[in-house]
Design an enzyme around this catalytic site. Structure first.
Site, PDB file in Angstrom:
ATOM      1  N   ASN A 106      39.171  48.637 -24.685  1.00  0.00           N
ATOM      2  CA  ASN A 106      39.884  50.207 -24.801  1.00  0.00           C
ATOM      3  C   ASN A 106      40.265  50.692 -23.679  1.00  0.00           C
ATOM      4  O   ASN A 106      41.141  51.495 -23.465  1.00  0.00           O
ATOM      5  CB  ASN A 106      38.517  50.801 -25.316  1.00  0.00           C
ATOM      6  CG  ASN A 106      38.516  51.203 -26.749  1.00  0.00           C
ATOM      7  OD1 ASN A 106      39.780  51.450 -27.150  1.00  0.00           O
ATOM      8  ND2 ASN A 106      37.530  51.077 -27.589  1.00  0.00           N
TER       9      ASN A 106
ATOM     10  N   GLU B 196      43.138  16.512 -12.636  1.00  0.00           N
ATOM     11  CA  GLU B 196      43.021  15.974 -11.357  1.00  0.00           C
ATOM     12  C   GLU B 196      44.339  15.389 -10.708  1.00  0.00           C
ATOM     13  O   GLU B 196      44.576  15.879  -9.457  1.00  0.00           O
ATOM     14  CB  GLU B 196      41.732  14.911 -11.447  1.00  0.00           C
ATOM     15  CG  GLU B 196      40.923  14.857 -10.323  1.00  0.00           C
ATOM     16  CD  GLU B 196      40.092  13.609 -10.599  1.00  0.00           C
ATOM     17  OE1 GLU B 196      39.114  13.194  -9.607  1.00  0.00           O
ATOM     18  OE2 GLU B 196      40.191  13.019 -11.685  1.00  0.00           O
TER      19      GLU B 196
ATOM     20  N   HIS C 240      37.182  16.829 -10.998  1.00  0.00           N
ATOM     21  CA  HIS C 240      36.494  15.758 -10.842  1.00  0.00           C
ATOM     22  C   HIS C 240      35.161  15.576 -11.394  1.00  0.00           C
ATOM     23  O   HIS C 240      34.970  14.555 -12.089  1.00  0.00           O
ATOM     24  CB  HIS C 240      36.553  15.525  -9.294  1.00  0.00           C
ATOM     25  CG  HIS C 240      36.091  14.261  -8.910  1.00  0.00           C
ATOM     26  ND1 HIS C 240      37.155  12.997  -9.036  1.00  0.00           N
ATOM     27  CD2 HIS C 240      34.843  13.483  -8.465  1.00  0.00           C
ATOM     28  CE1 HIS C 240      36.338  11.829  -8.877  1.00  0.00           C
ATOM     29  NE2 HIS C 240      35.110  12.300  -8.476  1.00  0.00           N
TER      30      HIS C 240
END
Lengths: 143, 792
Positions: free
Chosen positions: B530, B71, B49
């Site tokens: 990794n 919303e 909002h």
């Protein structure tokens, strides 16, 4: 306006020859100051100097161009240049004037000579009374 | 002028939006773990909002549209009309990515991206639609009458509550007998009867009107009750003077859906007020003309609606200019409209005259005229966004300037630091103290009292030190800023690789310099990838090895002297030195003999050599050969170091050490020959003396005994081409460390400890060995800073 500046060169002397550096690359011309040696740097790097709070490497142009040494005297100057954001100072015997050399009056560097010197030259400028060796800064600041 | 302002707001917008997005990100990640947590949904809703509002005021319509749809979906979830599931979370995550991307786009380009994210918006819409269709199908459709659309949210909520508690909602329409004399009394009896069986939550016309007999013969009410339909009907039929009773079940979902639709259409209508219209309205306002929004309803008996409309248009045009019409004029001409239409008229005539003129036309049932005083107000929230655009459009030249300004934005944005006001106050205090001491020294220079001077200098020293501290603190940001992107990354990676990973982050509050923050992100991403890709095993393999299915990844930061240490710890398979050795030999990084000589630690360190990648298969994530060498060089470029500790099948630990700050450090100045060098204090462990004969030469490597350990001796003079004084029998040794490794540096003499400002050596000398920078000493000369990392 810009084309005029493009044609201007700072003229310095090394021995009997005149050398030209494009004025667009020149930041300032300084008197010799104290330098600090940089170990393991190439021989032609005199050291670093304190230029108003910035650390600037100084290149001995004579050594770089394989010329004989010359004791620094009161005429000696450092031309501070900036090429592609690399800032460095070039030591010259003296530097006094700015000349305008039109493109038409610039010859290609001699190519028959087989020495290293030629690669540092971008052209030969002709003025009314002297020949000026125009330096290829990019090559000089390469290592 | 406007350009400047706008640019300024963009910075602010970007900064704030990023913060909000970060909150959303965290909430989303949490929500994924606990799908029922309502407060998290509320949090995300709130952020969406806020973003909508912010984007709206900035005129970033695409962002504002997207957040609007988000919303909507979130609202439905909050209302429990939609059940939150993984798909929805995924879509919201995608929205988050898109938002993040567009904010970055704005940061760089200063304007919004062209893409209006239709795909995502449609997907969001389909969530709401799908669910609603399902529900209506399940619950049976009830015809929606006009009045139901005016059911307020209260009634809907009441029905919702009622349903939960097992009550039914009925819509009851009652027609009284035309002969009924005391309609309101009769209605009163009916109301009483109904209230005895349940609660009346809605009535049309309103109860007050019914009491005042302000109704025809028919009224409609909604009743919440446990009583069934038949019973209701029976009770009502027992009341006299009722002609007809109509009872039907009612479902709030249809109503709320209906409401949504109408709201949506309304907002769409408003959006249709394009910039052209708004422009004209604004212009008209400047010229002192009024803009009216006129709603005209024709009588239902009207036969030739379009002809009638034509007359109305003509009348209006005689008094002003019609700049907008809904439905469009063409549709009205084609009689493609109901009974009412809306026009916007710009006119000098005042509202009353307009109304008079319009009401004079036959077959016009109702005229509603409102003066548009503020375009913004008239078109509500949507309007604010359009209004921004209007301002742009009206100054095209400005826009161009804007763009040229924006070219260089990239460097400017993102280099901001948010500073705690206390820290700034502290800074301010110190500066005022500095001014005080300056005046004091001015006075002193006249009297030249030596004792006072010394005292003043000591005072000055104290202030500058505090000032330095304060400035440093201003530059400090919590490492959280880097860390906070990892939970999402780990989530995505673990989904992609089907691994289960539990990420723990510790010490996020550890503060480092802003410049360091920028540099440390990429290496960390690489190491974490990794660890997940190569380190942590697949769940099946983990179970087989007797490890918990879920892999553990710990990200830990803590301050250590002048350094900050960041550790990335996984409990995966570890790194097999034998494998690494084979690979290194195979890749010709080392020869076989060299391999045999190396210790396990040294072999593991080979991972950092360029062109090394141990993964057997190249995955999408890592193992493309661009590997840890990049990580290492990046970290070393900021004077940091990286090490690996690993145990097969137990796990791997990456230890990254980075300096707290890059700009100012404490250093030890040492003399070598007649030159002065600086050694960062942070890497010095001890300063000691050593006798010449205690330095042993073992196979060309000079070593010394230090605290029971042999450490290599580095003769700095040799490395730096300085004459070495062989005559003395005792040397000063500066013991330095790089992580766990140590070495003794031989120096001629010590000068002392000093605070130094690090200056880069510049591009030209960046490749010189053993040096990390330079500093300017008190006398203006330059001293070089030794790069301890390269000396060990």
């Amino acid at each position: 306006m810009s084309s005029e500046i493009d044609n201007k060169y700072v003229i310095s002397k090394l021995g009997d020859e005149y050398y030209g550096i494009p004025i667009n690359n020149v930041i300032s011309i300084e008197k010799m100051g104290t330098t600090t040696r940089v170990p393991n740097a190439p021989k032609y790097v005199t050291g670093v100097t304190n230029l108003r709070g910035e650390v600037v490497p100084i290149i001995n142009l004579r050594k770089k161009l394989d010329m004989e040494e010359h004791e620094a005297d009161k005429n000696s100057r450092i031309v501070i240049v900036n090429v592609d954001n690399i800032v460095a100072g070039l030591t010259v015997d003296s530097s006094s004037e700015v000349l305008e050399i039109h493109k038409d009056n610039i010859d290609k560097p001699p190519s028959n000579e087989n020495n290293q010197f030629v690669e540092y030259v971008s052209g030969i400028g002709k003025t009314s009374d002297k020949l000026i060796i125009l330096l290829n800064l990019r090559k000089i600041l390469e290592y | 002028m406007m350009d400047l302002d706008f640019n300024q707001y963009i910075d602010l917008f970007v900064e704030e939006t990023k913060e909000h997005l970060q909150i959303m990100n965290e909430a989303l990640l949490e929500l994924e773990k606990d799908i029922t947590n309502r407060s998290l949904i509320d949090e995300i809703f709130r952020v969406a909002h806020t973003l909508k509002g912010m984007a709206g005021t900035m005129g970033f319509n695409n962002i504002s549209n997207l957040t609007h749809e988000m919303e909507n979906v979130l609202q439905e979830i909050r209302n429990n009309t939609i059940k939150l599931n993984e798909d929805i979370i995924d879509i919201i995550f995608e929205c988050f990515d898109v938002l993040e991307y567009s904010v970055n786009f704005i940061a760089v380009n200063g304007e919004e991206e062209e893409d209006s994210y239709d795909n995502l918006i449609n997907r969001l819409r389909s969530i709401t639609k799908k669910e609603q269709v399902q529900l209506t199908v399940n619950d049976g459709i009830i015809p929606n009458n006009k009045e139901e659309t005016s059911l307020n949210q209260y009634a809907i909520n009441a029905m919702k509550e009622a349903e939960k508690k097992g009550f039914s909602s009925y819509k009851i329409t009652i027609n009284l007998n035309p002969k009924c004399v005391l309609k309101s009394a009769r209605a009163f009896i009916i109301f009483n009867t109904l209230e005895s069986m349940g609660d009346i939550i809605y009535s049309n016309p309103p109860v007050e009107d019914i009491e005042d007999e302000k109704f025809d013969l028919e009224f409609t009410i909604i009743l919440i009750s446990k009583v069934n339909k038949e019973e209701l009907k029976r009770k009502l039929e027992s009341i006299a003077e009722i002609d007809n009773i109509n009872i039907s079940n009612i479902n709030y979902r249809d109503l709320s859906g209906e409401q949504k639709n109408i709201e949506f259409q309304e907002s769409k209508k408003l959006k249709e007020l394009d910039e052209y219209v708004i422009n004209i309205i604004e212009e008209a306002k400047e010229k002192g003309l009024n803009s009216y929004k006129i709603t005209i309803s024709l009588s239902s008996q009207c036969m030739l609606k379009s002809a009638r409309a034509f007359i109305i248009f003509n009348t209006l045009e005689s008094m002003g200019d019609i700049i907008y019409s809904n439905p469009p004029v063409e549709d009205i001409e084609d009689e493609n409209f109901d009974l009412s239409f809306v026009v916007i008229l710009i006119s000098k005539v005042d509202g009353y005259k307009l109304k008079e003129a319009l009401e004079g036309i036959a077959e016009v049932e109702k005229v509603d005229i409102t003066l548009i005083e503020d375009v913004k107000k008239a078109i509500g929230k949507e309007g604010t966004s359009t209004k921004m655009n209007v301002q742009h459009k009206s100054s095209p030249s400005n826009m161009k300037d804007n763009k040229t300004n924006i070219v260089n934005r990239e460097k400017k944005i993102g280099k901001t630091v948010r500073v705690d006001i206390d820290r700034l106050d502290n800074l301010m205090n110190l500066v005022s103290e500095l001014i005080i001491i300056k005046t004091r020294m001015d006075d002193l220079s006249e009297s030249s009292n030596r004792e006072n001077m010394v005292e003043a200098i000591e005072y000055l020293e104290r202030i500058t030190t505090s000032l330095h501290d304060a400035v440093m603190k201003v530059r400090m940001v919590p490492i959280e800023r880097v860390f906070n992107r990892f939970p999402r990354m780990v989530r995505d990676l673990s989904k992609e690789l089907n691994k289960q990973i539990n990420l723990q982050m510790l010490g996020e509050e550890t503060e480092v310099d802003r410049t360091v923050i920028d540099e440390i992100g990429d290496p960390l991403i690489h190491i974490i990838r990794n660890s997940i890709d190569h380190g942590i095993e697949m769940p099946e393999e983990r179970t087989r090895l007797g490890k918990p299915e879920e892999g553990k990844l710990i990200l830990k930061a803590y301050p250590d002297g002048n350094n900050v240490v960041i550790e990335v710890i996984d409990d995966g398979r570890g790194i097999d030195p034998v494998k690494v050795k084979d690979k290194a030999i195979q890749k010709e990084i080392i020869t076989e003999q060299e391999g045999d000589m190396l210790s396990e630690d040294e072999i593991v360190a080979l991972l950092f050599t360029p062109g090394f990648s141990t993964s057997d298969k190249v995955s999408d994530l890592s193992g493309r050969g661009v590997g840890l060498d990049v990580v290492k060089s990046k970290i070393e470029s900021i004077n940091g170091s990286v090490e690996i500790e690993t145990n097969i099948n137990i796990g791997t630990k990456f230890i990254i050490r980075i300096p707290l700050t890059l700009a100012i450090i404490q250093a030890l100045l040492v003399r070598l020959g007649n030159e002065i060098y600086a050694i960062p204090l942070s890497s010095i462990t001890e300063i000691t003396d050593i006798k010449k004969e205690d330095i042993r030469d073992i196979q060309g490597q000079e070593i010394m005994l230090y605290r029971g350990k042999t450490i290599p001796v580095v003769k700095l003079n040799k490395l730096l081409n300085i004459d070495f004084n062989e005559d003395v029998d005792e040397y000063v040794v500066v013991v330095v460390r790089k992580g766990e490794k140590q070495a003794g540096l031989l120096v001629d003499s010590l000068i002392g400890q000093q605070e130094i400002v690090i200056k880069p050596l510049g591009k030209y000398l960046s490749k010189i060995k053993y040096l990390s920078g330079a500093t300017i000493l008190g006398n203006g000369s330059i001293s070089l800073i030794l790069d301890v990392n390269s000396l060990i």
